[in-house]
Design an enzyme around this catalytic site. Structure first.
Site, PDB file in Angstrom:
ATOM      1  N   LYS A  55      11.718  -7.517  -0.509  1.00  0.00           N
ATOM      2  CA  LYS A  55      10.727  -6.681   0.191  1.00  0.00           C
ATOM      3  C   LYS A  55      10.266  -7.377   1.467  1.00  0.00           C
ATOM      4  CE  LYS A  55       8.895  -4.382  -3.844  1.00  0.00           C
ATOM      5  NZ  LYS A  55       8.074  -4.581  -5.024  1.00  0.00           N
ATOM      6  N   GLN A  99       2.817  -6.203  -7.401  1.00  0.00           N
ATOM      7  CA  GLN A  99       4.056  -6.112  -8.175  1.00  0.00           C
ATOM      8  C   GLN A  99       3.747  -6.010  -9.665  1.00  0.00           C
ATOM      9  OE1 GLN A  99       7.147  -5.892  -6.835  1.00  0.00           O
ATOM     10  NE2 GLN A  99       8.131  -5.824  -8.841  1.00  0.00           N
ATOM     11  N   ASP A 122       2.453   2.299  -3.026  1.00  0.00           N
ATOM     12  CA  ASP A 122       3.169   2.558  -4.281  1.00  0.00           C
ATOM     13  C   ASP A 122       2.846   3.955  -4.824  1.00  0.00           C
ATOM     14  OD1 ASP A 122       4.926   0.687  -5.389  1.00  0.00           O
ATOM     15  OD2 ASP A 122       3.288  -0.655  -5.971  1.00  0.00           O
TER      16      ASP A 122
HETATM   17  N1  GUN Z   1       7.892  -3.026 -10.580  1.00  0.00           N
HETATM   18  C1  GUN Z   1       9.040  -2.297 -10.717  1.00  0.00           C
HETATM   19  N2  GUN Z   1       9.082  -1.280  -9.830  1.00  0.00           N
HETATM   20  C2  GUN Z   1       7.934  -1.356  -9.109  1.00  0.00           C
HETATM   21  C3  GUN Z   1       7.420  -0.584  -8.035  1.00  0.00           C
HETATM   22  O1  GUN Z   1       8.002   0.399  -7.564  1.00  0.00           O
HETATM   23  N3  GUN Z   1       6.218  -0.998  -7.556  1.00  0.00           N
HETATM   24  C4  GUN Z   1       5.542  -2.071  -8.081  1.00  0.00           C
HETATM   25  N4  GUN Z   1       4.356  -2.368  -7.564  1.00  0.00           N
HETATM   26  N5  GUN Z   1       6.002  -2.801  -9.069  1.00  0.00           N
HETATM   27  C5  GUN Z   1       7.197  -2.449  -9.585  1.00  0.00           C
END
Ligand code: GUN
Length: 299
Positions: A55, A99, A122
């Protein structure tokens, strides 16, 4: 049915990232705004560390600012909430992502509720969940289902009237995916591990989204001939054929069998996976425009 078309998520994601980068450059030139994305990672989970690293790199490649907060899993709820309140107030931060999964002692609902909904790239805050459910176009939409929808529309065009089956009912994928498909005028069913006659339910679907996290659960004869199959699963399984102790990634769908029946299918890896971060960058750009009363680019 001949072999299905393989939906190339890797190429699609690259195209989307390039469009985001162009818009970011335009935003910088015209308004001197540089979108900023803050990512919070707690603990040492190796898969989460890989995601967060990717990311950060892709955020910078798109011309945005990346702020990483890597915290020990000893952090308390209050310390984490204080960090989030600070990010909410920080003008350089347009998007905030915490996350998941979080360590057991952290109250996930409280943490997600603390994020400013306008910076919730998100789309997990209840305000954004509610906006998506009520068709409010200012909703921040969860990245993985948004990526699935983009690929479906690219493959099929108008989705009106299609029968869609979403296998999985998570807040991150299944439920928002169903809302998005409803918004496209599909007839939507959500199925899960306790659904009766699951193969028959699947066989009815023009569009099948598999998001259960069980390797090869969906068999070839569960698929309606000509259906479009989107496989969200990323499961690591043993691969003795590659050598002792080796593993490989597979989806929730038995790809080899399904690709003999479907008209189009996403592979694993290289399907849905790369779209998630590309959509996160898109959401960060959109959030920046909304926060600054600027036109939203059509991407
Ligand atoms: N963990 C797995 N997929 C995601 C996601 O799309 N966003 C976040 N914040 N954590 C994750």
């Amino acid at each position: 049915m001949a072999d299905a078309k393989i939906i190339d998520g890797k190429a699609f994601a690259e195209g989307l990232r390039n469009k985001v980068a162009q818009e970011v450059a335009r935003l910088k030139d015209a308004h001197e705004h540089v979108p900023g994305l803050a990512v919070v990672l707690i603990g040492e989970d190796p898969a989460s560390q890989v995601y967060v690293r990717n990311k950060g790199k892709q955020t910078i490649d798109a011309g945005m600012n990346s702020f990483e907060h890597k915290l020990s899993d000893e952090i308390t709820n209050d310390e984490l909430l204080t960090l989030i309140h600070g990010l909410n107030k920080d003008d350089k931060v347009n998007g905030i992502l915490v996350q998941l999964p979080l360590p057991d002692h952290i109250d996930e609902a409280r943490v997600l509720a603390a994020i400013d909904p306008a910076k919730d790239v998100d789309g997990f805050h209840v305000i954004n969940v509610g906006k998506l459910a009520t068709g409010d176009s200012s909703a921040m939409v969860p990245c993985t289902p948004l990526g699935c929808l983009m690929m479906l529309k690219d493959t099929l065009g108008d989705l009106t009237g299609k029968t869609a089956l979403v296998l999985g009912r998570s807040n991150i994928v299944g439920k928002p995916m169903a809302q998005l498909l409803l918004g496209e005028h599909c007839t939507v069913t959500i199925a899960h591990s306790r659904t009766k006659d699951l193969p028959d339910v699947c066989r009815n679907a023009d569009i099948l989204i598999a998001a259960v996290g069980r390797p090869h659960m969906v068999k070839g004869d569960w698929i309606k001939p000509g259906a479009v199959v989107v496989d969200v699963g990323i499961n690591r399984i043993d691969a003795p054929e590659k050598g002792e102790g080796k593993t490989r990634l597979v989806g929730d769908v038995d790809f080899d069998a399904a690709s003999q029946v479907a008209s189009a299918i996403t592979p694993v890896p290289g399907g849905v996976g790369p779209m998630t971060i590309a959509c996160l960058l898109r959401n960060t750009l959109v959030a920046t425009c909304l926060q600054n009363d600027l036109d939203i680019p059509e991407i």
